[in-house]
Write an enzyme that holds these catalytic residues in place. Structure first.
Site, PDB file in Angstrom:
ATOM      1  N   ALA A  14       0.885  -1.135   0.022  1.00 14.57           N
ATOM      2  CA  ALA A  14       0.046   0.046   0.053  1.00 14.57           C
ATOM      3  C   ALA A  14       0.762   1.205  -0.069  1.00 14.57           C
ATOM      4  O   ALA A  14       0.300   2.685   0.248  1.00 14.57           O
ATOM      5  CB  ALA A  14      -0.907  -0.046   1.142  1.00 14.57           C
ATOM      6  N   GLY A  17       1.124   3.336  -5.804  1.00  8.93           N
ATOM      7  CA  GLY A  17       0.273   2.654  -6.947  1.00  8.93           C
ATOM      8  C   GLY A  17      -1.158   2.420  -6.585  1.00  8.93           C
ATOM      9  O   GLY A  17      -1.849   3.163  -5.872  1.00  8.93           O
ATOM     10  N   GLY A  19      -2.351   0.117  -4.304  1.00 11.17           N
ATOM     11  CA  GLY A  19      -2.631  -0.248  -2.979  1.00 11.17           C
ATOM     12  C   GLY A  19      -2.825   1.136  -2.277  1.00 11.17           C
ATOM     13  O   GLY A  19      -3.829   1.222  -1.407  1.00 11.17           O
ATOM     14  N   LYS A  38       6.788  -3.059   2.228  1.00  6.81           N
ATOM     15  CA  LYS A  38       8.305  -3.007   2.668  1.00  6.81           C
ATOM     16  C   LYS A  38       9.055  -1.863   2.898  1.00  6.81           C
ATOM     17  O   LYS A  38      10.026  -1.568   3.291  1.00  6.81           O
ATOM     18  CB  LYS A  38       9.143  -3.970   1.763  1.00  6.81           C
ATOM     19  CG  LYS A  38       9.013  -5.564   1.796  1.00  6.81           C
ATOM     20  CD  LYS A  38       9.919  -6.142   0.721  1.00  6.81           C
ATOM     21  CE  LYS A  38       9.969  -5.766  -0.473  1.00  6.81           C
ATOM     22  NZ  LYS A  38      10.911  -6.227  -1.448  1.00  6.81           N
ATOM     23  N   ASP A  70       7.219  -7.588   4.969  1.00  6.10           N
ATOM     24  CA  ASP A  70       7.757  -8.356   3.919  1.00  6.10           C
ATOM     25  C   ASP A  70       6.793  -9.532   4.005  1.00  6.10           C
ATOM     26  O   ASP A  70       6.928 -10.112   4.821  1.00  6.10           O
ATOM     27  CB  ASP A  70       8.962  -8.516   3.970  1.00  6.10           C
ATOM     28  CG  ASP A  70       9.588  -9.372   2.663  1.00  6.10           C
ATOM     29  OD1 ASP A  70       8.857  -9.783   1.883  1.00  6.10           O
ATOM     30  OD2 ASP A  70      10.883  -9.398   2.463  1.00  6.10           O
ATOM     31  N   TYR A 164       5.771 -15.539 -14.563  1.00  6.79           N
ATOM     32  CA  TYR A 164       4.893 -14.674 -14.296  1.00  6.79           C
ATOM     33  C   TYR A 164       3.519 -14.903 -14.170  1.00  6.79           C
ATOM     34  O   TYR A 164       2.734 -14.534 -13.228  1.00  6.79           O
ATOM     35  CB  TYR A 164       4.984 -13.189 -14.835  1.00  6.79           C
ATOM     36  CG  TYR A 164       4.228 -12.054 -14.643  1.00  6.79           C
ATOM     37  CD1 TYR A 164       4.166 -11.520 -13.100  1.00  6.79           C
ATOM     38  CD2 TYR A 164       3.118 -11.641 -15.215  1.00  6.79           C
ATOM     39  CE1 TYR A 164       3.310 -10.686 -12.570  1.00  6.79           C
ATOM     40  CE2 TYR A 164       2.084 -10.759 -14.712  1.00  6.79           C
ATOM     41  CZ  TYR A 164       2.133 -10.459 -13.637  1.00  6.79           C
ATOM     42  OH  TYR A 164       1.220  -9.119 -13.258  1.00  6.79           O
TER      43      TYR A 164
END
Length: 271
Positions: A14, A17, A19, A38, A70, A164
Site C-alpha cells: 500500500a 500505486g 494499494g 516493505k 515483507d 509471471y
C-alpha cells in the site's frame, strides 16, 4: 452499506500505486487503514513509503497504521496482522495487492526472480489471508479482495512469460480455493483486475508501454470500494473487472480515469 466508515482494512503493497489509491479511497469514508509494505524509508527510484501514505490517509479523514512488512516473512505477516487488530480492535477487510512482476521468457528468467514472484504473489497471498482469517471470521461483514486476473489456460498468456503468469494465476487460484472453502462462513473472497493497463511503477517492467495510454489507479480503487461496500454474503469467488463493476454501479463516463483521454487505452494482460 455504501461507506467504509469505521471499517478496518489491511492493505498489502500500500505504499504506492493501486494499494495507495485503495487506502485513500477508504480513508475518505473515515476507515481505519493498516498500510503494510516493505517501503519504510524513501527510495530514490520509487515514490512513497508506508509513512507518507499514512500521512495522506489521515489527511483524507481516515485512521492510519503504517506497518513495515515483507509478506514473504511469516513472522512479519503475523506481527502486522496482530498490530492491526491491537490498534483498531478487529479486522473487516483484507486487500491482497502486493505483487512482483517479471515479463520475460524462460531463458531470461533468473530463478531468483522466479522465486521472488512465487513467494510474493501466490505464497504471500495465501499467507496473509491465512493470518487474517481468524479475525475476519469474527467480523460482521468480512471481505478479502485480491488483485488477480480471471483464471486462464490460454497459451497466449503463458508462452511469453510462464514464470509471471504462473505466479499471478497462483493468486487467482488461491482466491478460487479459499472462496470455496469459506463459502458458508460468510466471508466474501473475490478478485479484481483492471480492464486496461494502470499507470503505476509496474509499467516500467512492461516494454513499450506509453503511460499516456493507461488509466489512473483511482479506477481500481473506486471499483474496490464498490465491491467492499456490498454485503459479504451477496457473493464470493468472483473474478471482477474494474470497468464492469463501475458500470454496474452506474458509472458511464470513464474519461476522468484516463491519464490522457485523447489517447487510446491499452488492454491489460490476461484480458
Amino acid at each position: 452499506m455504501t461507506t467504509l466508515s469505521g471499517k478496518t482494512l489491511l492493505i498489502t503493497g500500500a505504499s504506492r500505486g493501486i494499494g495507495r489509491a485503495i487506502a485513500l479511497r477508504a480513508a475518505r469514508d473515515g476507515a481505519n487503514v493498516a498500510i503494510a509494505a516493505k517501503s519504510g524509508v524513501p527510495n530514490p527510484k520509487l515514490p512513497g513509503t508506508i509513512h507518507s501514505v499514512a500521512e495522506e490517509v489521515r489527511a483524507a479523514g481516515g485512521q492510519a497504521l503504517p506497518v513495515r512488512c515483507d509478506i514473504r516473512e511469516e513472522d512479519e505477516v503475523r506481527a502486522a496482522v496482530a498490530a492491526t487488530v491491537d490498534a483498531f480492535g478487529g479486522l473487516d477487510i483484507l486487500v491482497n495487492n502486493a505483487s512482483a512482476i517479471w515479463l520475460r521468457g524462460a531463458l531470461d528468467t533468473p530463478m531468483k526472480r522466479f522465486d521472488l514472484m512465487h513467494q510474493v504473489n501466490a505464497r504471500g497471498t495465501f499467507l496473509v489471508t491465512q493470518a487474517c482469517l481468524p479475525h475476519l471470521l469474527e467480523a460482521p461483514d468480512p471481505h478479502v479482495l485480491t488483485l488477480a486476473p480471471p483464471p486462464s489456460l490460454d497459451p497466449k498468456w503463458w508462452g511469453p512469460h510462464t514464470g509471471y503468469t504462473l505466479a499471478k494465476m497462483g493468486m487467482s487460484h488461491v482466491t478460487l480455493g479459499l472462496a470455496a472453502e469459506f463459502r458458508d462462513r460468510g466471508i466474501a473472497i473475490d478478485a479484481l483486475w483492471p480492464k486496461t493497463i494502470i499507470a503505476t511503477d509496474a509499467i516500467n517492467m512492461i516494454p513499450g508501454v506509453d503511460p499516456a495510454m493507461c488509466r489512473r489507479p483511482e479506477i481500481v480503487a473506486d471499483a474496490a470500494h464498490a465491491i467492499l461496500t456490498r454485503p459479504a454474503r451477496e457473493g464470493t469467488g468472483r473474478f471482477l473487472i474494474d470497468e464492469d463493476v463501475l458500470r454496474a454501479a452506474g458509472v458511464t463516463d470513464f474519461s476522468p480515469y484516463a491519464v490522457d483521454p485523447s489517447k487510446p487505452l491499452l488492454p491489460d494482460l490476461f484480458l
